[in-house]
Motif scaffolding. Sequence first.
Motif, PDB file in Angstrom:
ATOM      1  N   GLN A 372      36.005  27.227  35.667  1.00 32.51           N
ATOM      2  CA  GLN A 372      36.065  26.865  37.079  1.00 32.51           C
ATOM      3  C   GLN A 372      37.444  27.227  37.635  1.00 32.51           C
ATOM      4  OE1 GLN A 372      35.223  22.621  38.642  1.00 32.51           O
ATOM      5  NE2 GLN A 372      37.454  22.804  38.654  1.00 32.51           N
ATOM      6  N   ILE A 373      37.473  27.855  38.811  1.00 35.33           N
ATOM      7  CA  ILE A 373      38.717  28.239  39.463  1.00 35.33           C
ATOM      8  C   ILE A 373      38.695  27.683  40.883  1.00 35.33           C
ATOM      9  CG2 ILE A 373      40.150  30.156  40.270  1.00 35.33           C
ATOM     10  CD1 ILE A 373      38.960  31.856  38.056  1.00 35.33           C
ATOM     11  N   LEU A 374      39.828  27.100  41.303  1.00 39.06           N
ATOM     12  CA  LEU A 374      39.920  26.604  42.669  1.00 39.06           C
ATOM     13  C   LEU A 374      41.352  26.745  43.177  1.00 39.06           C
ATOM     14  CD1 LEU A 374      41.391  23.533  42.718  1.00 39.06           C
ATOM     15  CD2 LEU A 374      39.240  22.936  41.610  1.00 39.06           C
ATOM     16  N   GLY A 375      41.498  26.656  44.492  1.00 37.98           N
ATOM     17  CA  GLY A 375      42.803  26.762  45.140  1.00 37.98           C
ATOM     18  C   GLY A 375      42.635  26.587  46.635  1.00 37.98           C
ATOM     19  N   GLU A 376      43.698  26.853  47.387  1.00 34.39           N
ATOM     20  CA  GLU A 376      43.595  26.769  48.844  1.00 34.39           C
ATOM     21  C   GLU A 376      42.846  27.972  49.407  1.00 34.39           C
ATOM     22  OE1 GLU A 376      47.209  26.037  50.941  1.00 34.39           O
ATOM     23  OE2 GLU A 376      47.894  24.503  49.538  1.00 34.39           O
ATOM     24  N   VAL A 377      43.151  29.161  48.863  1.00 28.19           N
ATOM     25  CA  VAL A 377      42.496  30.401  49.303  1.00 28.19           C
ATOM     26  C   VAL A 377      42.180  31.231  48.065  1.00 28.19           C
ATOM     27  CG1 VAL A 377      42.731  32.536  50.627  1.00 28.19           C
ATOM     28  CG2 VAL A 377      43.717  30.413  51.515  1.00 28.19           C
ATOM     29  N   ILE A 378      40.981  31.839  48.050  1.00 29.75           N
ATOM     30  CA  ILE A 378      40.610  32.740  46.963  1.00 29.75           C
ATOM     31  C   ILE A 378      40.230  34.086  47.580  1.00 29.75           C
ATOM     32  CG2 ILE A 378      38.985  33.222  45.094  1.00 29.75           C
ATOM     33  CD1 ILE A 378      38.723  30.258  44.622  1.00 29.75           C
ATOM     34  N   LYS A 379      40.867  35.163  47.090  1.00 34.52           N
ATOM     35  CA  LYS A 379      40.553  36.516  47.539  1.00 34.52           C
ATOM     36  C   LYS A 379      39.947  37.300  46.379  1.00 34.52           C
ATOM     37  CE  LYS A 379      43.945  37.062  51.258  1.00 34.52           C
ATOM     38  NZ  LYS A 379      44.997  37.940  51.826  1.00 34.52           N
ATOM     39  N   VAL A 380      38.870  37.998  46.677  1.00 34.02           N
ATOM     40  CA  VAL A 380      38.188  38.806  45.666  1.00 34.02           C
ATOM     41  C   VAL A 380      38.100  40.234  46.191  1.00 34.02           C
ATOM     42  CG1 VAL A 380      36.115  39.117  44.285  1.00 34.02           C
ATOM     43  CG2 VAL A 380      36.860  36.806  44.914  1.00 34.02           C
ATOM     44  N   TYR A 381      38.586  41.200  45.396  1.00 34.69           N
ATOM     45  CA  TYR A 381      38.557  42.618  45.783  1.00 34.69           C
ATOM     46  C   TYR A 381      37.496  43.341  44.963  1.00 34.69           C
ATOM     47  CZ  TYR A 381      43.010  41.667  48.079  1.00 34.69           C
ATOM     48  OH  TYR A 381      43.993  41.160  48.896  1.00 34.69           O
ATOM     49  N   PHE A 382      36.757  44.237  45.644  1.00 30.61           N
ATOM     50  CA  PHE A 382      35.661  44.960  45.000  1.00 30.61           C
ATOM     51  C   PHE A 382      35.938  46.450  45.003  1.00 30.61           C
ATOM     52  CE2 PHE A 382      33.911  41.048  46.654  1.00 30.61           C
ATOM     53  CZ  PHE A 382      33.072  40.606  45.650  1.00 30.61           C
ATOM     54  N   GLN A 383      35.294  47.133  44.082  1.00 35.28           N
ATOM     55  CA  GLN A 383      35.297  48.584  44.031  1.00 35.28           C
ATOM     56  C   GLN A 383      33.885  49.040  43.687  1.00 35.28           C
ATOM     57  OE1 GLN A 383      38.061  50.324  41.270  1.00 35.28           O
ATOM     58  NE2 GLN A 383      37.774  52.390  42.053  1.00 35.28           N
ATOM     59  N   ASP A 384      33.227  49.695  44.677  1.00 38.01           N
ATOM     60  CA  ASP A 384      31.829  50.103  44.501  1.00 38.01           C
ATOM     61  C   ASP A 384      30.953  48.912  44.128  1.00 38.01           C
ATOM     62  OD1 ASP A 384      32.565  52.719  45.038  1.00 38.01           O
ATOM     63  OD2 ASP A 384      32.947  53.146  42.923  1.00 38.01           O
ATOM     64  N   SER A 385      31.136  47.803  44.872  1.00 40.18           N
ATOM     65  CA  SER A 385      30.353  46.575  44.708  1.00 40.18           C
ATOM     66  C   SER A 385      30.630  45.864  43.390  1.00 40.18           C
ATOM     67  CB  SER A 385      28.841  46.862  44.830  1.00 40.18           C
ATOM     68  OG  SER A 385      28.539  47.423  46.091  1.00 40.18           O
ATOM     69  N   THR A 386      31.622  46.307  42.621  1.00 40.21           N
ATOM     70  CA  THR A 386      31.991  45.649  41.372  1.00 40.21           C
ATOM     71  C   THR A 386      33.358  45.005  41.534  1.00 40.21           C
ATOM     72  OG1 THR A 386      30.753  47.295  40.103  1.00 40.21           O
ATOM     73  CG2 THR A 386      32.355  45.951  38.904  1.00 40.21           C
ATOM     74  N   ILE A 387      33.485  43.745  41.107  1.00 37.84           N
ATOM     75  CA  ILE A 387      34.744  43.025  41.257  1.00 37.84           C
ATOM     76  C   ILE A 387      35.836  43.678  40.402  1.00 37.84           C
ATOM     77  CG2 ILE A 387      34.098  41.392  39.451  1.00 37.84           C
ATOM     78  CD1 ILE A 387      35.667  39.265  40.997  1.00 37.84           C
ATOM     79  N   ARG A 388      37.028  43.870  41.022  1.00 41.29           N
ATOM     80  CA  ARG A 388      38.149  44.453  40.274  1.00 41.29           C
ATOM     81  C   ARG A 388      39.358  43.528  40.213  1.00 41.29           C
ATOM     82  NH1 ARG A 388      42.118  46.406  43.648  1.00 41.29           N
ATOM     83  NH2 ARG A 388      41.544  46.752  45.832  1.00 41.29           N
ATOM     84  N   GLU A 389      39.481  42.594  41.161  1.00 39.90           N
ATOM     85  CA  GLU A 389      40.635  41.691  41.166  1.00 39.90           C
ATOM     86  C   GLU A 389      40.290  40.429  41.952  1.00 39.90           C
ATOM     87  OE1 GLU A 389      45.297  41.508  42.759  1.00 39.90           O
ATOM     88  OE2 GLU A 389      44.173  43.406  42.773  1.00 39.90           O
ATOM     89  N   ALA A 390      40.828  39.272  41.471  1.00 41.99           N
ATOM     90  CA  ALA A 390      40.669  38.006  42.182  1.00 41.99           C
ATOM     91  C   ALA A 390      42.023  37.313  42.253  1.00 41.99           C
ATOM     92  CB  ALA A 390      39.652  37.117  41.492  1.00 41.99           C
TER      93      ALA A 390
END
Length: 540
Positions: A372-390
Amino acid sequence: MIFAMMLCLLWCLFPSIGLSDSVKKPTDKQADRVFLVHADELKFDQFGPIPDAQIVKGRVQFQHKGATLWCDSAYFYQQSNSVKAFGHVRYVQGKGLSMTAERAAYDGMRQLLQARKNVVLRHGRQTLYTDSLDYDRFNEYAYFFEGGRLVDGKDRLVSDWGDYNTKTREATFWYNVKMHNGKSIVTTDELHYDTKTSLAHVVGPSKIVQEGSVVTTQDGYFNNKTDHTELFGRSTVSDKEKDITGDSLYYNKKTGLARGLGNVVYVDKRHKNQLLAHRLSYNEKTGYGFATGRALAKDYSQGDTLYLHADSMKVYTFHLNTDSVYREVHCFRHVKAYRSDVQAICDSLVMNSKDSCMTMYRDPIVWNANRQILGEVIKVYFQDSTIREAQVIHQALSVEQIPDKQHFNQLSSRQINTYFVEGKVRRMVAFGNVKTIFYPIDEKDSTLQGHLYMETDTLKMFLSADRKLEKMWTPKNTGVMYPMTQIPPTKLKLPEFAWFEQLRPTDPQDVFVWRGKAADAVLKAIPRRAAPLQQFKDTP
């Protein structure tokens, strides 16, 4: 003398028959009678094959109640007030209505004209072609029943049966109906058409093909002048890239506004996703869209389907119709997402196609397997619909429940960045007041080797493809290792520890059920430290 007496006798027997252009017109008392205006030849034989008819030939002309009928020859039944006309039949009523045919029968008592073979009815700019037409003057209706074609400007309508109201200028077509207007082809078994407004109404199973799109409906209205379409009865609009289905669909091509009401389903075939809502609207000219009412987005581009729900969803398009076009999708209030391998909740979410970034705001939580991950803000970056960074920003907390279900690996810091390779976590970096609790596991018998508590400024962890910790790096740290039997109760959990398993979406339908955090568990946003204001004394 004998010829004069015969002429006087003929006039007395047939007072309403005109033999030349000089014959007088009927008086008001005679208006209900069909009046013979002119004929080159008249013949009457009481003992002939047609004893009740006066046979007239050559430039024949009749009048009745303001209407005029011309033909090459006719049988005139004066007693029944009717006419059977043959050859180049032409009928004119007023200034706007005319008809031609090869033969016709007119009943003056019923005011009914029955025209047959190569019938052409013209009324204003409308022209009706058929082989069998009955025109009821009293009710102002024209009926055809052996196939007909109506031409109204660019509109062309054909059917087996139909009628046309000369007063309201409304037409109805039945069976094998097709409508062409240069832009679309409509196929149905019942169509109502208002020639004054160019408004068409289809009833029953119908299909409309227009510029690469196909519309199927049970009840639809479309206006060829205003390019406005209204569809009811669970209709669908399809093209190569998308489908939209709804209980009611509205579309105006001039304004670009499309709206759907009642169980609306939007399918993007190209990107393999769907949007469902009770109310949905989209303007193709501005790129703005809005969905609400059990709004649900489905994405199945990665094989496993992702379900995302929010109270409302908005789409903003920037630089539309340019090479630099990009979109932002805003989901707000009670956002929940479910996929078999990942689940999430937050208050609001923004997806930006420009940088392929999804940002979750206000108490976001993400679950993956037993983490489980939580925080004030969560950003998720995708590349060709595949997650590459959070990125988990401010009050970041990562908690992993280990197999014994009693202990938790924990990591808290100001920010945690997670990096993925082919959708799997391979590296984690935490910085800013890092605190961690970690339980090393013996690979031989899977027993816990101890309780490791550590504090540092920066922590990097490298994981294998099967999520096993390969190595850990810190610049400088302080910590302690406790045997499993000597762990102080106060050290089992970090002060920031929180485990919200009860909030986790359990299946696709659970995304509609909002549980949310208790008031005392909500993160309190920590404001950024403001720079001190400098004041300068005024110099004398």
